[in-house]
Scaffold this motif. Structure first.
Motif, PDB file in Angstrom:
ATOM      1  N   HIS A 300       0.836  -1.208   0.000  1.00  0.00           N
ATOM      2  CA  HIS A 300       0.000   0.000   0.000  1.00  0.00           C
ATOM      3  C   HIS A 300       0.862   1.247   0.000  1.00  0.00           C
ATOM      4  CE1 HIS A 300      -3.288   2.744   0.984  1.00  0.00           C
ATOM      5  NE2 HIS A 300      -2.510   3.231   1.953  1.00  0.00           N
ATOM      6  N   LEU A 301       1.858   1.289   0.861  1.00  0.00           N
ATOM      7  CA  LEU A 301       2.733   2.468   0.921  1.00  0.00           C
ATOM      8  C   LEU A 301       3.559   2.607  -0.352  1.00  0.00           C
ATOM      9  CD1 LEU A 301       3.970   2.167   4.626  1.00  0.00           C
ATOM     10  CD2 LEU A 301       2.202   3.692   3.718  1.00  0.00           C
ATOM     11  N   ALA A 302       4.019   1.491  -0.911  1.00  0.00           N
ATOM     12  CA  ALA A 302       4.839   1.545  -2.125  1.00  0.00           C
ATOM     13  C   ALA A 302       4.032   2.057  -3.316  1.00  0.00           C
ATOM     14  CB  ALA A 302       5.404   0.162  -2.429  1.00  0.00           C
ATOM     15  N   LEU A 350       3.882   7.220   7.627  1.00  0.00           N
ATOM     16  CA  LEU A 350       4.769   6.068   7.561  1.00  0.00           C
ATOM     17  C   LEU A 350       5.613   6.127   6.297  1.00  0.00           C
ATOM     18  CD1 LEU A 350       2.306   3.208   8.611  1.00  0.00           C
ATOM     19  CD2 LEU A 350       3.931   4.408  10.058  1.00  0.00           C
ATOM     20  N   LYS A 351       6.874   5.732   6.434  1.00  0.00           N
ATOM     21  CA  LYS A 351       7.786   5.653   5.311  1.00  0.00           C
ATOM     22  C   LYS A 351       8.345   4.241   5.236  1.00  0.00           C
ATOM     23  CE  LYS A 351       7.901  10.060   4.037  1.00  0.00           C
ATOM     24  NZ  LYS A 351       7.529  10.538   2.686  1.00  0.00           N
ATOM     25  N   LEU A 352       8.490   3.738   4.009  1.00  0.00           N
ATOM     26  CA  LEU A 352       9.090   2.421   3.823  1.00  0.00           C
ATOM     27  C   LEU A 352      10.597   2.477   3.992  1.00  0.00           C
ATOM     28  CD1 LEU A 352       7.188   1.004   0.710  1.00  0.00           C
ATOM     29  CD2 LEU A 352       7.119   0.089   3.017  1.00  0.00           C
ATOM     30  N   THR A 353      11.144   1.492   4.643  1.00  0.00           N
ATOM     31  CA  THR A 353      12.594   1.333   4.667  1.00  0.00           C
ATOM     32  C   THR A 353      13.029   0.609   3.392  1.00  0.00           C
ATOM     33  OG1 THR A 353      12.467  -0.797   5.790  1.00  0.00           O
ATOM     34  CG2 THR A 353      12.544   1.175   7.186  1.00  0.00           C
ATOM     35  N   ALA A 358      11.884  -3.260  -0.748  1.00  0.00           N
ATOM     36  CA  ALA A 358      12.289  -4.438  -1.524  1.00  0.00           C
ATOM     37  C   ALA A 358      11.213  -5.519  -1.473  1.00  0.00           C
ATOM     38  CB  ALA A 358      13.608  -4.982  -0.996  1.00  0.00           C
ATOM     39  N   ARG A 359      10.604  -5.713  -0.294  1.00  0.00           N
ATOM     40  CA  ARG A 359       9.530  -6.702  -0.192  1.00  0.00           C
ATOM     41  C   ARG A 359       8.352  -6.323  -1.081  1.00  0.00           C
ATOM     42  NH1 ARG A 359       8.718  -9.645   4.460  1.00  0.00           N
ATOM     43  NH2 ARG A 359       6.844 -10.353   3.364  1.00  0.00           N
ATOM     44  N   ALA A 360       7.963  -5.047  -1.037  1.00  0.00           N
ATOM     45  CA  ALA A 360       6.838  -4.598  -1.858  1.00  0.00           C
ATOM     46  C   ALA A 360       7.169  -4.699  -3.335  1.00  0.00           C
ATOM     47  CB  ALA A 360       6.476  -3.166  -1.491  1.00  0.00           C
ATOM     48  N   ARG A 361       8.417  -4.389  -3.700  1.00  0.00           N
ATOM     49  CA  ARG A 361       8.819  -4.453  -5.098  1.00  0.00           C
ATOM     50  C   ARG A 361       8.751  -5.887  -5.622  1.00  0.00           C
ATOM     51  NH1 ARG A 361      13.724  -2.566  -4.598  1.00  0.00           N
ATOM     52  NH2 ARG A 361      12.987  -0.399  -4.494  1.00  0.00           N
TER      53      ARG A 361
END
Length: 372
Positions: A300-302, A350-353, A358-361
């Motif tokens: 969702h964030l990605a 919220l920000k992705l690390t 990488a998981r979302a990608r």
């Protein structure tokens, strides 16, 4: 040596002797073959008695073993005909031969009384008493059981590779020169001989229990055949000692107590087995559900990174409305994702690390490739 310990040792020998071929029956999905063999032995015993007319003759044992092999051959023939399924063929042969044996006994021997408890549960306490005579030498069932155990250990050791290959990949075994059919029927002969030796001592209920339950419990604990064989024998021996001790304490039938001990042992393994047990599977389902929720959050964030609505879509306070979760569930998932290093909190959002991105990608990349 006390009678209880001596009886425990007798049952331990039976358990170990049955567990070794029983492991291969379980792996080949033929576990109930032992039940059919255990019940058709009467048919072979009666036919052998009609031939020798001597209840103390060891030929009765050979007749019983031959009946077990005959049952397997008939089941295989019916199944290969393509008109009867395996389970139906087993039921047909088992019922027909067992009924034929009972019918021959009732017709040829008048006024005979069969003790149901002794027929079904056996009489392990009498396994040390001599039953047969061969060359003027008295033979007791426990001696035969000891010889069968030694034979089963020897055969499992000498033909371990052949049994393993034909059990797990009969096609490959046939292609490299093995004969799966010959090995299969050889195994059935071993099962029949073992069932004959155990039947007289412990009865059909425990025969099936010793063949199936220890092997099924061992299967839940390991993927290695050698370890499974050792565990199956160990479980059978443990159940024999526990059941005998319980029968002595409760003043009840030994065979029934051992059967209950086998069931209790399997129930424990079924619950707590590290990978296949109910508890382990429940824990794994919870872990997968949590990982899926964290992955949904990362995706969702990605999907909204670098878009005008990024700030709104990543606000922790309103995130639950976008993901259709409850506020409590959203808070738990966000906290867990932050602990695992997938997201960080910044400016109320919220920000992705890098690991979360990488998981979302991975998921988004797989999805795009699938759609192509």
């Amino acid at each position: 040596m006390s009678p209880v310990v001596e009886l425990s040792l007798v049952l331990a020998v039976v358990a170990a002797a049955c567990a070794l071929p029983g492991a291969f029956l379980v792996l080949r999905r033929s576990a109930m073959t032992s039940d059919a063999i255990g019940h058709v032995l009467l048919f072979g015993i009666v036919l052998a008695y009609f031939t020798v007319r001597d209840l103390g003759s060891p030929w009765l044992l050979f007749g019983a073993a031959a009946a077990g092999v005959l049952a397997v051959v008939l089941v295989e023939a019916l199944e290969k005909s393509g008109r009867v399924k395996a389970d139906a063929a087993l039921g047909l042969v088992f019922a027909a031969l067992f009924a034929a044996g009972v019918l021959m006994v009732s017709v040829s021997v008048k006024n005979v009384h069969l003790d149901v408890d002794q027929v079904l549960l056996g009489q392990p306490e009498a396994a040390r008493d001599p039953r047969w005579n061969a060359f003027d030498f008295a033979i007791s069932p426990v001696w035969i059981l000891g010889a069968v155990l030694a034979l089963n250990v020897l055969l499992a050791t000498l033909f371990f590779k052949e049994l393993k290959l034909t059990t797990f990949d009969p096609g490959l075994a046939a292609s490299i020169g093995f004969r799966p059919v010959v090995i299969h029927y050889s195994l059935m002969v071993v099962v029949s001989v073992t069932a004959v030796a155990a039947f007289d001592a412990v009865g059909p209920v425990l025969v099936v229990g010793f063949f199936v339950v220890p092997a099924a419990a061992a299967f839940l604990l390991t993927d290695r055949l050698a370890v499974m064989l050792a565990l199956a024998a160990l479980f059978g021996v443990v159940a024999a000692f526990v059941g005998t001790a319980a029968a002595d304490t409760l003043n009840t039938t030994t065979a029934g107590a051992v059967a209950v001990a086998l069931g209790g042992l399997f129930a424990i393994v079924f619950l707590v087995a590290p990978r296949r047990g109910l508890v382990a599977q429940a824990v794994e389902r919870v872990r997968q559900k949590r990982a899926f929720h964290e992955l949904m959050l990362a995706v969702h964030l990605a999907q909204h990174e670098g878009t005008p609505e990024e700030i709104e879509e990543s606000r922790a306070a309103s995130l639950h409305t976008h993901l259709h979760w409850s506020p409590q569930q959203t808070a738990v998932v966000v906290a867990r994702a932050a602990r695992n290093g997938f997201v960080v909190c910044a400016d109320g959002g919220l920000k992705l690390t890098e690991s979360g991105r990488a998981r979302a990608r991975e998921v988004l990349g797989q999805g795009s490739r699938t759609m192509k």
